[in-house]
Design a protein around this motif. Structure first.
Motif, PDB file in Angstrom:
ATOM      1  N   PHE A  14       3.987  -0.317   0.732  1.00 19.42           N
ATOM      2  CA  PHE A  14       3.087  -1.380   0.276  1.00 19.42           C
ATOM      3  C   PHE A  14       1.748  -0.787  -0.183  1.00 19.42           C
ATOM      4  N   VAL A  15       1.230   0.161   0.570  1.00 19.38           N
ATOM      5  CA  VAL A  15      -0.032   0.806   0.198  1.00 19.38           C
ATOM      6  C   VAL A  15       0.155   1.657  -1.057  1.00 19.38           C
ATOM      7  N   ARG A  16       1.245   2.417  -1.134  1.00 17.01           N
ATOM      8  CA  ARG A  16       1.482   3.294  -2.283  1.00 17.01           C
ATOM      9  C   ARG A  16       1.635   2.508  -3.590  1.00 17.01           C
ATOM     10  N   ALA A  17       2.089   1.253  -3.486  1.00 18.97           N
ATOM     11  CA  ALA A  17       2.302   0.437  -4.686  1.00 18.97           C
ATOM     12  C   ALA A  17       1.081  -0.396  -5.051  1.00 18.97           C
ATOM     13  N   SER A  18      -0.062  -0.133  -4.412  1.00 15.79           N
ATOM     14  CA  SER A  18      -1.253  -0.956  -4.644  1.00 15.79           C
ATOM     15  C   SER A  18      -1.745  -0.839  -6.082  1.00 15.79           C
ATOM     16  N   PRO A  19      -1.889  -1.967  -6.796  1.00 19.22           N
ATOM     17  CA  PRO A  19      -2.521  -1.912  -8.119  1.00 19.22           C
ATOM     18  C   PRO A  19      -4.028  -1.764  -7.979  1.00 19.22           C
TER      19      PRO A  19
ATOM     20  N   ASN B 155      -8.048  -1.105  -1.590  1.00 18.30           N
ATOM     21  CA  ASN B 155      -8.717  -1.178  -0.289  1.00 18.30           C
ATOM     22  C   ASN B 155      -8.202  -2.336   0.543  1.00 18.30           C
ATOM     23  N   ALA B 156      -7.960  -3.472  -0.106  1.00 20.06           N
ATOM     24  CA  ALA B 156      -7.489  -4.650   0.637  1.00 20.06           C
ATOM     25  C   ALA B 156      -6.118  -4.392   1.256  1.00 20.06           C
ATOM     26  N   ARG B 157      -5.238  -3.785   0.494  1.00 19.31           N
ATOM     27  CA  ARG B 157      -3.908  -3.499   1.026  1.00 19.31           C
ATOM     28  C   ARG B 157      -3.964  -2.447   2.130  1.00 19.31           C
ATOM     29  N   LEU B 158      -4.768  -1.426   1.921  1.00 22.60           N
ATOM     30  CA  LEU B 158      -4.880  -0.378   2.929  1.00 22.60           C
ATOM     31  C   LEU B 158      -5.445  -0.949   4.227  1.00 22.60           C
ATOM     32  N   PHE B 159      -6.489  -1.772   4.114  1.00 26.18           N
ATOM     33  CA  PHE B 159      -7.077  -2.376   5.312  1.00 26.18           C
ATOM     34  C   PHE B 159      -6.055  -3.237   6.038  1.00 26.18           C
ATOM     35  N   TRP B 160      -5.328  -4.068   5.280  1.00 32.02           N
ATOM     36  CA  TRP B 160      -4.335  -4.957   5.894  1.00 32.02           C
ATOM     37  C   TRP B 160      -3.242  -4.142   6.587  1.00 32.02           C
ATOM     38  N   ALA B 161      -2.731  -3.117   5.911  1.00 30.78           N
ATOM     39  CA  ALA B 161      -1.677  -2.302   6.503  1.00 30.78           C
ATOM     40  C   ALA B 161      -2.171  -1.567   7.743  1.00 30.78           C
ATOM     41  N   ALA B 162      -3.406  -1.077   7.701  1.00 29.84           N
ATOM     42  CA  ALA B 162      -3.965  -0.386   8.865  1.00 29.84           C
ATOM     43  C   ALA B 162      -4.135  -1.346  10.040  1.00 29.84           C
ATOM     44  N   CYS B 163      -4.508  -2.595   9.751  1.00 29.89           N
ATOM     45  CA  CYS B 163      -4.614  -3.601  10.829  1.00 29.89           C
ATOM     46  C   CYS B 163      -3.252  -3.866  11.459  1.00 29.89           C
ATOM     47  N   ARG B 164      -2.204  -3.981  10.621  1.00 32.20           N
ATOM     48  CA  ARG B 164      -0.864  -4.206  11.160  1.00 32.20           C
ATOM     49  C   ARG B 164      -0.418  -2.998  11.992  1.00 32.20           C
ATOM     50  N   ALA B 165      -0.762  -1.803  11.555  1.00 35.74           N
ATOM     51  CA  ALA B 165      -0.408  -0.613  12.317  1.00 35.74           C
ATOM     52  C   ALA B 165      -1.114  -0.620  13.664  1.00 35.74           C
ATOM     53  N   GLN B 166      -2.386  -1.003  13.670  1.00 30.92           N
ATOM     54  CA  GLN B 166      -3.128  -1.094  14.935  1.00 30.92           C
ATOM     55  C   GLN B 166      -2.472  -2.088  15.881  1.00 30.92           C
ATOM     56  N   GLU B 167      -2.079  -3.252  15.336  1.00 31.17           N
ATOM     57  CA  GLU B 167      -1.458  -4.277  16.180  1.00 31.17           C
ATOM     58  C   GLU B 167      -0.162  -3.775  16.799  1.00 31.17           C
TER      59      GLU B 167
END
Length: 344
Positions: free
Chosen positions: A286-291, A296-308
């Motif tokens: 999902f992060v690698r496919a970020s347009p 930044n929004a996708r990276l932040f969201w994915a990092a939050c899910r990883a933290q959870e």
């Protein structure tokens, strides 16, 4: 992937555009569900978007000085296009009190008694019934649109932004993870900064209501639920059409419909040892496919899910690498991941 098929039983004609008099004169933004650098839509007060300048001024003045009259007018336009409507209070609740209060019916009455006050079950497309409901609730400043009812069998996807949620990013993640498109569709912006996406569904497969079942920040309005109609005034502000909203909702993508109607997941069980509870590979993809504009929004969201999921430290390097693949610098990526860690 095969193109989305038209659902059997959908109306084949083109109903009138109920929002024709509520639109901006010249669209300036792209459809809200397409990837882009910034939020795809800007709030537009539908009461100010008439074709003629004088009509726009009159409509705007009416909405400010007589919100109930404006709500009735907009509800009648929606009803004319086949959307069952009912009056709402400023707190977004049905405006007509139940005639059975203090004496609940068993089983609950859904309007068989012939009186008003049964919430979403009162919703109607008949103009005389709509006027009767608003006459019984002259304090109503908004209107609700019943979901799951013919002819549109409306499905509402409520994308929230409160309490750290990011419903739009979560929906985009689901779309990429499961490989379905997000077509341009009717989009209503909420006062809290979220948005409602409208889709049409098949008549033979009712979609249940749910809160956060698909993902954090995604609520679903289906059979028995309702959406706040554009132009409605609430205690937190006005619900408004997004720029370039199409005249009609798009058919719900088949794969998304499958997700919406799937049985609820079983009770939570701990994953086997060594199996991560969060689809780590999907987050990286999902992060690698970020347009550009969503990196930044996708990276932040994915990092939050990883933290959870307890994988924040474990995935930090892979997320950084994925972000760098999109063009972010390593410094930017690490700063965003650190911000997600603090957020969690």
């Amino acid at each position: 992937m095969a193109m989305h098929r038209r659902h059997a039983g959908r109306p084949t004609g083109h109903p009138p555009d109920p929002w024709a008099d509520l639109r901006p004169a010249r669209p300036t933004q792209a459809p809200t569900t397409a990837p882009m650098d910034r939020p795809a839509s800007t709030p537009m007060d539908p009461t100010t978007a008439m074709d003629a300048p004088t009509a726009a001024m009159d409509a705007h003045a009416s909405a400010l000085t007589d919100p109930p009259a404006a709500a009735l007018t907009q509800a009648l336009l929606a009803a004319k296009a086949g959307y069952p409507v009912m009056p709402l209070t400023r707190s977004k609740l049905p405006a007509i009190r139940s005639p059975h209060r203090g004496h609940p019916e068993k089983p609950p009455c859904r309007g068989a008694c012939g009186r008003l006050g049964h919430g979403v079950h009162d919703a109607s497309t008949d103009p005389l019934t709509v006027r009767r409901m608003f006459a019984a609730a002259p304090w109503a400043t908004g209107y609700g649109i019943a979901c799951g009812r013919p002819p549109h069998h409306l499905i509402g996807i409520d994308l929230d932004t409160k309490n750290g949620a990011d419903g739009l990013t979560a929906l985009r993640f689901l779309a990429e993870q499961h490989g379905f498109p997000l077509p341009p569709t009717v989009t209503v912006l909420t006062p809290s900064g979220g948005r409602h996406l409208w889709f049409t569904g098949p008549p033979s497969l009712p979609v249940p209501n749910s809160v956060g079942r698909l993902a954090p920040g995604i609520d679903v309005r289906g059979a028995g639920g309702y959406l706040v109609g554009p132009g409605s005034l609430t205690t937190h502000g006005r619900y408004v059409l997004a720029a370039d909203t199409p005249p009609r909702p798009a058919p719900v993508p088949d794969t998304l419909l499958t997700l919406l109607t799937a049985p609820p997941p079983p009770a939570h069980r701990e994953p086997p040892y060594g199996v991560p509870p969060q689809p780590a590979a999907a987050l990286i993809r999902f992060v690698r496919a970020s347009p550009r504009g969503q990196r930044n929004a996708r990276l932040f969201w994915a990092a939050c899910r990883a933290q959870e999921s307890g994988l924040g430290q474990e995935l930090a390097a892979r997320l950084t690498e994925a972000a760098c693949h999109t063009g972010l610098s390593a410094e930017e990526a690490r700063a965003t991941i650190a911000s997600a860690a603090r957020h969690g």
